[in-house]
Design an enzyme around this catalytic site. Sequence first.
Site, short mmCIF file in Angstrom:
data_model
loop_
_atom_site.label_atom_id
_atom_site.label_comp_id
_atom_site.label_asym_id
_atom_site.label_seq_id
_atom_site.Cartn_x
_atom_site.Cartn_y
_atom_site.Cartn_z
N HIS A 94 0.86 -1.19 0.00
CA HIS A 94 0.00 0.00 0.00
C HIS A 94 0.89 1.23 0.00
O HIS A 94 1.74 1.39 0.88
CB HIS A 94 -0.90 0.00 1.23
CG HIS A 94 -1.61 1.31 1.47
ND1 HIS A 94 -2.24 2.01 0.46
CD2 HIS A 94 -1.77 2.05 2.60
CE1 HIS A 94 -2.77 3.12 0.96
NE2 HIS A 94 -2.49 3.16 2.25
N HIS A 96 1.28 5.71 -1.11
CA HIS A 96 0.62 6.99 -1.35
C HIS A 96 1.28 7.62 -2.58
O HIS A 96 1.67 8.78 -2.55
CB HIS A 96 0.76 7.90 -0.14
CG HIS A 96 0.05 7.43 1.08
ND1 HIS A 96 0.01 8.14 2.25
CD2 HIS A 96 -0.68 6.30 1.32
CE1 HIS A 96 -0.69 7.48 3.16
NE2 HIS A 96 -1.11 6.35 2.62
N TYR A 121 1.67 -4.31 -20.11
CA TYR A 121 2.19 -4.66 -18.80
C TYR A 121 1.29 -4.19 -17.67
O TYR A 121 1.27 -4.79 -16.59
CB TYR A 121 3.63 -4.14 -18.62
CG TYR A 121 4.62 -5.10 -19.22
CD1 TYR A 121 5.11 -6.17 -18.48
CD2 TYR A 121 5.02 -4.97 -20.55
CE1 TYR A 121 5.99 -7.08 -19.04
CE2 TYR A 121 5.89 -5.88 -21.12
CZ TYR A 121 6.38 -6.92 -20.36
OH TYR A 121 7.25 -7.83 -20.92
#
Length: 226
Positions: A94, A96, A121
Site C-alpha cells: 500500500h 501513497h 504490462y
Amino acid sequence: MSDESRLREDICRYGRSLFERGLTPGSSGNISLRLPDGGWLVTPTNASLGFLDPARISRLDADGRLVSGDKPTKEIPLHTALYESRGGAKAIVHLHSTHAVAVSMLPEIDPRQVLPPLTPYYLMRTGGTALVPYYRPGDPAVADAIRGLAGRYSSVLLANHGPVVAGDSLEAAVFATEELEETAKLYLLLRNLNPRQLSPGQVADLVSHFGLTLPEVEDHAGHDHG
C-alpha cells in the site's frame, strides 16, 4: 539466515527502494507478507519505508494479534480484507504514490476499471484496478468495501488515498504497484488527448497468451466512460 529473516530483509529492501524513488513519502505506505503458519509480517505504524529495521517489523499471528516487534500499521483491516478476498495472495503493498492518488480524485474515473488498457504490462501486472470510495485511514469500514469486490481485483485504488495491491509474492506485489503508478502517470499525461489504447482484440490476445483474468474486460476494453 532463516526464511523469516530473509523475508524481513526483503520487506526492508523493497520498502527502501520504493521510498527512495519517491513512491511513498514520509511515514506513509505499508507492506505485509503472509507466513506459512498463517501469521504475518507487517511494517509498523508511523514507520518510513525507507528506514525499516528488520528486527522491529511487526509479527502477527494467524488471528492478527501482535506477537513481536513494534505496533503494526493502522491499515491492518485493509490488508486483512484483501487477503481474505484474494486467497492466493502472499503479499500486499500500500503506497501513497502521487499519480495514482491524483487519478483517484478525477471525476470521470470508472470505479470498476480505474485506468484504460494503455499498455500490456499494466494488464499483465495488475489485471485491472477498482476504485474504492474514500474512508478515513485505518477505518475498519474499508474492509467491507474491499470484501464487496468479491475477490475480483488484486489491485485497488483508495479514493484520495492511494493504491493497495496484492501479489503471489512480495516482488509481484511491488512490480504491480509500480506498474499501476506508471500507468496512472501515462493517463494524466495523455488525458483529453484521445490516446490510442489497446484494442479489444489486442486485450483478448493478452488474455489468451498469458492466461490473464481481467474483471469486466469485455465491458471496458475499447469503451469510453469519460
